[in-house]
Design a protein around this motif. Structure first.
Motif, PDB file in Angstrom:
ATOM      1  N   THR A   6      68.291  40.405 102.976  1.00 52.48           N
ATOM      2  CA  THR A   6      67.888  39.993 101.631  1.00 52.48           C
ATOM      3  C   THR A   6      66.998  38.761 101.689  1.00 52.48           C
ATOM      4  N   CYS A   7      67.378  37.776 102.509  1.00 53.77           N
ATOM      5  CA  CYS A   7      66.582  36.555 102.661  1.00 53.77           C
ATOM      6  C   CYS A   7      65.177  36.859 103.169  1.00 53.77           C
ATOM      7  N   GLN A   8      65.113  37.682 104.198  1.00 55.55           N
ATOM      8  CA  GLN A   8      63.809  38.013 104.775  1.00 55.55           C
ATOM      9  C   GLN A   8      62.919  38.728 103.764  1.00 55.55           C
ATOM     10  N   LYS A   9      63.511  39.584 102.974  1.00 54.52           N
ATOM     11  CA  LYS A   9      62.762  40.271 101.924  1.00 54.52           C
ATOM     12  C   LYS A   9      62.247  39.268 100.888  1.00 54.52           C
ATOM     13  N   LYS A  10      63.122  38.348 100.487  1.00 58.97           N
ATOM     14  CA  LYS A  10      62.736  37.336  99.497  1.00 58.97           C
ATOM     15  C   LYS A  10      61.635  36.424 100.027  1.00 58.97           C
ATOM     16  N   ILE A  11      61.721  36.084 101.313  1.00 61.19           N
ATOM     17  CA  ILE A  11      60.696  35.223 101.922  1.00 61.19           C
ATOM     18  C   ILE A  11      59.349  35.930 101.943  1.00 61.19           C
ATOM     19  N   ARG A  12      59.341  37.224 102.316  1.00 61.25           N
ATOM     20  CA  ARG A  12      58.089  37.989 102.307  1.00 61.25           C
ATOM     21  C   ARG A  12      57.495  38.059 100.899  1.00 61.25           C
ATOM     22  N   GLU A  13      58.362  38.320  99.926  1.00 60.50           N
ATOM     23  CA  GLU A  13      57.903  38.387  98.539  1.00 60.50           C
ATOM     24  C   GLU A  13      57.312  37.052  98.092  1.00 60.50           C
ATOM     25  N   GLN A  14      57.950  35.957  98.508  1.00 62.67           N
ATOM     26  CA  GLN A  14      57.459  34.630  98.133  1.00 62.67           C
ATOM     27  C   GLN A  14      56.112  34.345  98.787  1.00 62.67           C
ATOM     28  N   HIS A  15      55.952  34.753 100.055  1.00 57.66           N
ATOM     29  CA  HIS A  15      54.668  34.566 100.750  1.00 57.66           C
ATOM     30  C   HIS A  15      53.552  35.338 100.058  1.00 57.66           C
ATOM     31  N   GLU A  16      53.839  36.572  99.690  1.00 54.55           N
ATOM     32  CA  GLU A  16      52.834  37.377  98.983  1.00 54.55           C
ATOM     33  C   GLU A  16      52.470  36.753  97.642  1.00 54.55           C
ATOM     34  N   LYS A  17      53.474  36.272  96.960  1.00 55.12           N
ATOM     35  CA  LYS A  17      53.238  35.625  95.666  1.00 55.12           C
ATOM     36  C   LYS A  17      52.378  34.368  95.837  1.00 55.12           C
ATOM     37  N   ASP A  18      52.675  33.588  96.888  1.00 56.88           N
ATOM     38  CA  ASP A  18      51.908  32.367  97.148  1.00 56.88           C
ATOM     39  C   ASP A  18      50.462  32.706  97.502  1.00 56.88           C
ATOM     40  N   LYS A  19      50.274  33.752  98.326  1.00 57.56           N
ATOM     41  CA  LYS A  19      48.920  34.160  98.707  1.00 57.56           C
ATOM     42  C   LYS A  19      48.088  34.525  97.494  1.00 57.56           C
ATOM     43  N   LYS A  20      48.681  35.298  96.590  1.00 57.43           N
ATOM     44  CA  LYS A  20      47.971  35.695  95.373  1.00 57.43           C
ATOM     45  C   LYS A  20      47.661  34.485  94.498  1.00 57.43           C
ATOM     46  N   MET A  21      48.631  33.583  94.410  1.00 55.11           N
ATOM     47  CA  MET A  21      48.437  32.407  93.564  1.00 55.11           C
ATOM     48  C   MET A  21      47.293  31.546  94.095  1.00 55.11           C
ATOM     49  N   TYR A  22      47.276  31.301  95.427  1.00 49.45           N
ATOM     50  CA  TYR A  22      46.224  30.470  96.005  1.00 49.45           C
ATOM     51  C   TYR A  22      44.873  31.172  95.963  1.00 49.45           C
ATOM     52  N   ALA A  23      44.867  32.488  96.172  1.00 56.02           N
ATOM     53  CA  ALA A  23      43.607  33.237  96.089  1.00 56.02           C
ATOM     54  C   ALA A  23      43.018  33.125  94.693  1.00 56.02           C
ATOM     55  N   ASN A  24      43.840  33.286  93.690  1.00 62.40           N
ATOM     56  CA  ASN A  24      43.371  33.161  92.304  1.00 62.40           C
ATOM     57  C   ASN A  24      42.908  31.743  92.008  1.00 62.40           C
ATOM     58  N   MET A  25      43.612  30.764  92.559  1.00 59.90           N
ATOM     59  CA  MET A  25      43.241  29.373  92.314  1.00 59.90           C
ATOM     60  C   MET A  25      41.880  29.057  92.941  1.00 59.90           C
ATOM     61  N   PHE A  26      41.671  29.498  94.191  1.00 63.33           N
ATOM     62  CA  PHE A  26      40.400  29.248  94.859  1.00 63.33           C
ATOM     63  C   PHE A  26      39.252  29.980  94.165  1.00 63.33           C
ATOM     64  N   GLN A  27      39.537  31.185  93.685  1.00 61.72           N
ATOM     65  CA  GLN A  27      38.506  31.939  92.978  1.00 61.72           C
ATOM     66  C   GLN A  27      38.098  31.227  91.703  1.00 61.72           C
ATOM     67  N   ARG A  28      39.096  30.674  90.982  1.00 59.15           N
ATOM     68  CA  ARG A  28      38.790  29.943  89.752  1.00 59.15           C
ATOM     69  C   ARG A  28      37.958  28.694  90.044  1.00 59.15           C
ATOM     70  N   LEU A  29      38.283  28.010  91.146  1.00 61.58           N
ATOM     71  CA  LEU A  29      37.508  26.829  91.528  1.00 61.58           C
ATOM     72  C   LEU A  29      36.076  27.191  91.897  1.00 61.58           C
ATOM     73  N   ALA A  30      35.938  28.317  92.635  1.00 65.76           N
ATOM     74  CA  ALA A  30      34.596  28.763  93.018  1.00 65.76           C
ATOM     75  C   ALA A  30      33.779  29.141  91.785  1.00 65.76           C
ATOM     76  N   ASP A  31      34.410  29.854  90.869  1.00 66.41           N
ATOM     77  CA  ASP A  31      33.719  30.234  89.624  1.00 66.41           C
ATOM     78  C   ASP A  31      33.320  28.993  88.833  1.00 66.41           C
TER      79      ASP A  31
END
Length: 285
Positions: free
Chosen positions: A224-249
């Motif tokens: 369960t922990c490993q699944k939650k950690i993977r989900e959190q990493h994916e969520k963080d990746k999407k969040m940072y990608a969106n943030m960088f895209q907004r800054l670039a725009d």
């Protein structure tokens, strides 16, 4: 105590009762009434008006036909009481004996799902034994065993009550007494998992499995922990990608606005930069 409870004009509870403070819920007494009784003197008669938070709260009391959010009135006479001994009034033998008694009482409450009452019993053990010193080897081992059990059981009670910071605190106390304790590590992992500290939870469950390979529950929780950690990493990746895209725009938009809104200023600045650059080069030469 002898008392009469009223809700409006309706008398819903009339009794004479002998009970221990902290266990009033077993006798359908609201916790506000217990707090009030502790302020009374022997043979005193008083009337108490309880707001919902000190009465039966938002749940009400079906047994007495008390609706949620009801204000209550109790007329009470404290006929007699016996004050429990303070820790400093008890010798070691008394503390150990009483600790065994309340441990069993706490376990019974826990089995009945009365986690708050159980926790009250286990806390007594901690308060009685935490500062004991100079004991014989036999008494010291017994005291340590009782303290360890008390902290482990308190952790379990707090987990059931969703009081996760207190659960963590008691797990840490238990692990101070026994750093490789299976229940202490597992319950601390559960508390970490409940507050989304997935990395810390994973560490605890991994240690349980390392020390106690047959613990199937820890293996399930580790997955369960490993699944939650993977989900959190994916969520963080999407969040940072969106943030960088907004800054670039935003940078692109700012650059476009500068070029279209102030072309003359831009050209003049470029010319000035050219002159300044040339002057600096010439001077250096």
């Amino acid at each position: 105590v002898q008392f009469e409870g009223r809700y409006g004009d309706h008398v819903f509870d009339t009794r004479e009762l002998r009970f221990e403070i902290g266990e009033g819920d077993n006798y359908d007494l609201p916790h506000g009434l217990e707090k009030a009784i502790q302020k009374m003197e022997k043979s005193e008669e008083s009337v108490f008006y309880l707001k919902p938070n000190y009465g039966f709260g938002s749940a009400g009391k079906e047994k007495f036909q008390i609706p949620p959010g009801a204000e209550l009135q109790y007329e009470v006479k404290l006929k007699s009481f016996e004050k429990a001994k303070e820790s400093w009034e008890m010798n070691t033998d008394e503390k150990l004996e009483q600790s065994c008694i309340v441990k069993e009482r706490g376990t019974q409450y826990f089995k009945e799902g009365k986690y708050k009452q159980a926790a009250l019993q286990y806390k007594k053990i901690v308060s009685w034994l935490m500062h004991e010193s100079g004991l014989s080897d036999e008494d010291d081992a017994k005291a340590k065993s009782l303290r360890l059990a008390a902290h482990l059981n308190l952790a379990m009670c707090h987990l059931k009550l969703k009081e996760f910071s207190q659960a963590l605190e008691n797990c840490d106390k238990a692990l101070e007494l026994d750093s490789n304790n299976e229940k202490g590590l597992f319950r601390r992992g559960e508390a970490h998992l409940a507050v989304n500290d997935f990395e810390l939870a994973r560490g605890d469950f991994q240690k349980v499995i390392q020390l106690y390979p047959s613990n199937k529950a820890a293996k399930v929780q580790l997955v369960t922990c490993q699944k939650k950690i993977r989900e959190q990493h994916e969520k963080d990746k999407k969040m940072y990608a969106n943030m960088f895209q907004r800054l670039a725009d935003k940078d692109f938009k700012s650059s476009s606005t500068l070029q279209t809104s102030h072309p003359e200023d831009a050209e003049m600045k470029a010319e000035q930069n050219g002159v300044e650059d040339k002057f600096e080069v010439d001077t250096e030469a």
